[in-house]
Design a protein around this motif. Sequence first.
Motif, PDB file in Angstrom:
ATOM      1  N   THR A  22      10.768   3.706   6.299  1.00  0.00           N
ATOM      2  CA  THR A  22      10.947   5.037   5.725  1.00  0.00           C
ATOM      3  C   THR A  22      10.125   5.135   4.444  1.00  0.00           C
ATOM      4  OG1 THR A  22      12.931   4.304   4.535  1.00  0.00           O
ATOM      5  CG2 THR A  22      13.252   5.357   6.668  1.00  0.00           C
ATOM      6  N   TYR A  23       9.601   6.328   4.185  1.00  0.00           N
ATOM      7  CA  TYR A  23       8.840   6.591   2.957  1.00  0.00           C
ATOM      8  C   TYR A  23       9.515   7.730   2.201  1.00  0.00           C
ATOM      9  CZ  TYR A  23       5.188   3.890   5.296  1.00  0.00           C
ATOM     10  OH  TYR A  23       4.491   2.903   5.935  1.00  0.00           O
ATOM     11  N   ASP A  24       9.671   7.551   0.910  1.00  0.00           N
ATOM     12  CA  ASP A  24      10.327   8.577   0.095  1.00  0.00           C
ATOM     13  C   ASP A  24       9.402   9.169  -0.955  1.00  0.00           C
ATOM     14  OD1 ASP A  24      10.090   6.422  -1.574  1.00  0.00           O
ATOM     15  OD2 ASP A  24      12.241   6.091  -1.835  1.00  0.00           O
ATOM     16  N   ARG A  25       8.106   8.849  -0.884  1.00  0.00           N
ATOM     17  CA  ARG A  25       7.155   9.407  -1.843  1.00  0.00           C
ATOM     18  C   ARG A  25       6.169  10.306  -1.116  1.00  0.00           C
ATOM     19  NH1 ARG A  25       7.243   4.209  -4.415  1.00  0.00           N
ATOM     20  NH2 ARG A  25       5.294   3.600  -3.419  1.00  0.00           N
ATOM     21  N   ASP A  26       5.682  11.314  -1.838  1.00  0.00           N
ATOM     22  CA  ASP A  26       4.753  12.266  -1.255  1.00  0.00           C
ATOM     23  C   ASP A  26       3.324  11.754  -1.380  1.00  0.00           C
ATOM     24  OD1 ASP A  26       3.841  14.502  -0.039  1.00  0.00           O
ATOM     25  OD2 ASP A  26       4.773  15.931  -1.427  1.00  0.00           O
ATOM     26  N   TRP A  27       2.412  12.420  -0.698  1.00  0.00           N
ATOM     27  CA  TRP A  27       0.999  12.076  -0.772  1.00  0.00           C
ATOM     28  C   TRP A  27       0.273  13.126  -1.605  1.00  0.00           C
ATOM     29  CZ3 TRP A  27      -2.343  15.645   1.654  1.00  0.00           C
ATOM     30  CH2 TRP A  27      -1.691  16.608   2.443  1.00  0.00           C
ATOM     31  N   HIS A  28      -0.972  12.844  -1.972  1.00  0.00           N
ATOM     32  CA  HIS A  28      -1.762  13.727  -2.819  1.00  0.00           C
ATOM     33  C   HIS A  28      -2.986  14.214  -2.048  1.00  0.00           C
ATOM     34  CE1 HIS A  28       0.430  10.872  -5.404  1.00  0.00           C
ATOM     35  NE2 HIS A  28       0.626  11.924  -6.198  1.00  0.00           N
ATOM     36  N   PHE A  29      -3.476  15.382  -2.415  1.00  0.00           N
ATOM     37  CA  PHE A  29      -4.580  15.976  -1.674  1.00  0.00           C
ATOM     38  C   PHE A  29      -5.870  15.167  -1.794  1.00  0.00           C
ATOM     39  CE2 PHE A  29      -1.883  19.726  -1.417  1.00  0.00           C
ATOM     40  CZ  PHE A  29      -2.208  20.219  -0.171  1.00  0.00           C
ATOM     41  N   PHE A  30      -6.072  14.459  -2.898  1.00  0.00           N
ATOM     42  CA  PHE A  30      -7.295  13.675  -3.007  1.00  0.00           C
ATOM     43  C   PHE A  30      -7.324  12.530  -1.993  1.00  0.00           C
ATOM     44  CE2 PHE A  30      -4.460  11.353  -5.869  1.00  0.00           C
ATOM     45  CZ  PHE A  30      -4.698  10.033  -5.515  1.00  0.00           C
ATOM     46  N   GLU A  31      -6.164  12.171  -1.438  1.00  0.00           N
ATOM     47  CA  GLU A  31      -6.111  11.085  -0.458  1.00  0.00           C
ATOM     48  C   GLU A  31      -6.646  11.503   0.908  1.00  0.00           C
ATOM     49  OE1 GLU A  31      -2.551   8.192  -1.066  1.00  0.00           O
ATOM     50  OE2 GLU A  31      -1.754  10.195  -1.498  1.00  0.00           O
ATOM     51  N   ILE A  32      -6.855  12.810   1.111  1.00  0.00           N
ATOM     52  CA  ILE A  32      -7.365  13.272   2.402  1.00  0.00           C
ATOM     53  C   ILE A  32      -8.707  12.618   2.709  1.00  0.00           C
ATOM     54  CG2 ILE A  32      -8.272  15.295   3.619  1.00  0.00           C
ATOM     55  CD1 ILE A  32      -6.075  16.950   2.378  1.00  0.00           C
ATOM     56  N   PHE A  33      -9.538  12.415   1.671  1.00  0.00           N
ATOM     57  CA  PHE A  33     -10.830  11.764   1.878  1.00  0.00           C
ATOM     58  C   PHE A  33     -10.648  10.378   2.495  1.00  0.00           C
ATOM     59  CE2 PHE A  33     -14.013   8.795   0.183  1.00  0.00           C
ATOM     60  CZ  PHE A  33     -15.149   9.322   0.764  1.00  0.00           C
ATOM     61  N   PHE A  34      -9.674   9.632   2.004  1.00  0.00           N
ATOM     62  CA  PHE A  34      -9.431   8.281   2.530  1.00  0.00           C
ATOM     63  C   PHE A  34      -8.744   8.338   3.894  1.00  0.00           C
ATOM     64  CE2 PHE A  34      -9.309   8.092  -2.135  1.00  0.00           C
ATOM     65  CZ  PHE A  34     -10.402   7.267  -2.350  1.00  0.00           C
ATOM     66  N   PHE A  35      -7.950   9.390   4.121  1.00  0.00           N
ATOM     67  CA  PHE A  35      -7.367   9.570   5.448  1.00  0.00           C
ATOM     68  C   PHE A  35      -8.469   9.811   6.485  1.00  0.00           C
ATOM     69  CE2 PHE A  35      -3.335  11.459   3.308  1.00  0.00           C
ATOM     70  CZ  PHE A  35      -2.969  10.193   2.900  1.00  0.00           C
ATOM     71  N   ILE A  36      -9.492  10.559   6.109  1.00  0.00           N
ATOM     72  CA  ILE A  36     -10.616  10.813   7.016  1.00  0.00           C
ATOM     73  C   ILE A  36     -11.328   9.501   7.350  1.00  0.00           C
ATOM     74  CG2 ILE A  36     -12.882  11.906   7.176  1.00  0.00           C
ATOM     75  CD1 ILE A  36     -11.739  14.252   5.594  1.00  0.00           C
ATOM     76  N   ILE A  37     -11.441   8.615   6.365  1.00  0.00           N
ATOM     77  CA  ILE A  37     -12.044   7.301   6.623  1.00  0.00           C
ATOM     78  C   ILE A  37     -11.242   6.547   7.678  1.00  0.00           C
ATOM     79  CG2 ILE A  37     -12.530   5.039   5.600  1.00  0.00           C
ATOM     80  CD1 ILE A  37     -13.235   6.460   3.020  1.00  0.00           C
ATOM     81  N   LEU A  38      -9.923   6.620   7.575  1.00  0.00           N
ATOM     82  CA  LEU A  38      -9.078   5.956   8.574  1.00  0.00           C
ATOM     83  C   LEU A  38      -9.287   6.573   9.955  1.00  0.00           C
ATOM     84  CD1 LEU A  38      -5.718   5.570   6.587  1.00  0.00           C
ATOM     85  CD2 LEU A  38      -7.484   3.847   6.968  1.00  0.00           C
ATOM     86  N   GLY A  39      -9.422   7.913  10.003  1.00  0.00           N
ATOM     87  CA  GLY A  39      -9.661   8.565  11.284  1.00  0.00           C
ATOM     88  C   GLY A  39     -10.992   8.164  11.901  1.00  0.00           C
TER      89      GLY A  39
END
Length: 740
Positions: free
Chosen positions: A281-298
């Motif tokens: 389970t995760y109880d912390r939110d994510w930030h919009f600047f992390e989208i760039f790193f999410f794209i790298i994962l994709g």
Amino acid sequence: MNPEEEEELEEIRRYEDFSTIDWIQDANLERSRRLRDRRKVNIQRRGPRGEVTLPWFMAQVKKLADSVASWFVVSLVGVGIGVSAAIISIMSEWFSDLKMGYCSDAWWLNQAFCCWEMEGEEVDGCDSWHTWSTVTLARWTIFVLFATSFAFVAAHLVRSLARYAAGSGISEIKCILAGFVMQGYLGFATFFIKSMTLPLVIASGLSVGKMREIVTAASAAGVAVAFGSPIGGVMFSIEEMSHTFSIKTMWRSFFCALIATFTLAAMNPFRTGKLVLFQVTYDRDWHFFEIFFFIILGIFGGLYGAFVVKFNLQVAAFRRKHLANHGVAEAVTLAAITAMIGYFNRFLRLDMTSSMAILFRECEGGGNVYNLCQTEAQWRIANSLLLATIIRIGLVVITYGCKVPAGIFVPSMAIGATFGRMVGIMVKAMYTAYPTSGMFKFCAPDVPCITPGTYAFLGAAAALSGVMRITVTVVVIMFELTGALTYILPTMIVLLVTKAVGDFLGTNGIADEMIRFNGFPFLEKEDHAYNVTVASVMKKELHTLTETGMSVKDIETILSNTDVKGFPIVSADGALTLVGYIDRSELRYVIERARKTRGRINNLPCLFTTHGNDDLDLSRAPTLEGDEEHYFAPTTAGELQFTPWVNKTPMTAAPELPLEIVMQIFKRMGPRVILVEQRGVLCGLVTIKDVLRYIATEKPGHRPSWDERGGLDGLLEEIWTLGSDVKARIVSWGLRILRR
């Protein structure tokens, strides 16, 4: 029919291996059975004064039993899958820990249960947990010996008792649901050997993982217990397994997945309340600047899927050519290589589910295992994770498809988890080094800004989606694993990027590629425009029967000289007017039953049509108990009647019908054969195999895939040629300058 006669007909009509099922015929037989049962129930069985009698009451009980029979079977399947999943989980953990040591207090306990009272996660366990040796070389040797022994036992059992137990089974189940028979695949031997050997395969360290409505529901339940995701299991059966999915099938799949998950939860194999070890389970939110790193994962997920599919098929071709008779030796060799290499990397030494359980965790609350959250060790950990990712990708490429019960789900998720955690550690290191950077201005000062565990979680989703080419299912599975609504959007972003990369590279899912590699007659879900009619695909040279004028000897000669599954019946006047269609198995059944009843029948004339208005109903006459001998007994004219077994309304199509429509009929309705007729005159017939043969040879409207355009090799060759050309031009230009 009585049970003996039904068994006899089943032996005659039993589908040969790799033949196709006629789902329409099966539906007609099921409809006939329901009509017969309804007639029996509707018979007036009350007493003369309207009182309830025992026969009437028993008829109502039978009606109720028939209505709940399928749900009862689905429930039993769900319970069986849940119990099997719990036993496999317990045995897998024990076998995996056995490679490292044993519990001195109780040898049957794995390390987690042996050290149950210990706080936190200790690398070497507790006082009750004893390693096999304190010498590194001895521990490594024992680790390798156990791994190879487990692989040998699993591969030997598969080869000796159930050859269909090898592999993940996704490709085979997809073919079965599409109407393709594999005799014995769904038998008890396959189930038992796969259930018994899967824990051994998982413990060995190999980089591998774990009628129509019932099979679909069972596949949903299997995914549900594998990931603790009942809705995800239903979505998997919809997105991946079935061409068509009715509401009734969806409800039964959901019910089966629910029962299986409930059974697994009741058995509680990990004694933590978790359905799977890597549930988090995760109880912390994510930030919009992390989208760039999410794209790298994709992007990584798409590239990983393309790489594994491409090179695993090459390994499969090599295996088929050189290792077909050496399955046990291959499995033992791969297990030895995996163990010898993996022992020295902490993330390869653990089994993959335990590794993911560690990588998915947040640093707070006991997540600092193997110094994953220590700043001073972050680059050493990142290097170890990168090495684990590269090594495991190579192991998956050469291991998937070997002759042991093996899947691709968990290995791919483990690869994505190690890569994602590495990216998360690097992003966290950037934040630690430059906390005042504009990119991190939205981070709260008193709350950790980066959660590396979520990157592992998203990386696992990307890798699974990349290799299987499924999206919605993975989103639902990941949501049910974490229960975090806030991470649905990042998961969707990652998977859409993964899908885009896979589409650009022309990658198909590995299950579909294995179907194509093995030559199974399976039509893809996606529709393509071929711009041809069915007349271009159909067979024109047919083996037909005439409605009259043939003897039993003539039919037996045709049966012995052909291997087709059925015969169109045409008029006897030579005009080829279509009368009906009859299966090969039913011809053999009627002839053998008549021979038992009437003796010598070789010269007996055969009748495939009715006399006048004497229409025979298959749902009424030839299947009622005690009334069947009428059709094998001598008639007034002396013919042998095949009429009750003739399909008078076979699936037909006009020659001008587009091929795409014919393919839709095959996929949605499931006939074995479609007869092509023009104004009642038989022109030809078409089967799924004919369609696939045409597509494979002609490739109408085919768009070259990434591999057919040269793939990575072609791209590198083009870059090399371009570079050589540029170099030659520069040299030539320089020489001209010097000459001046």
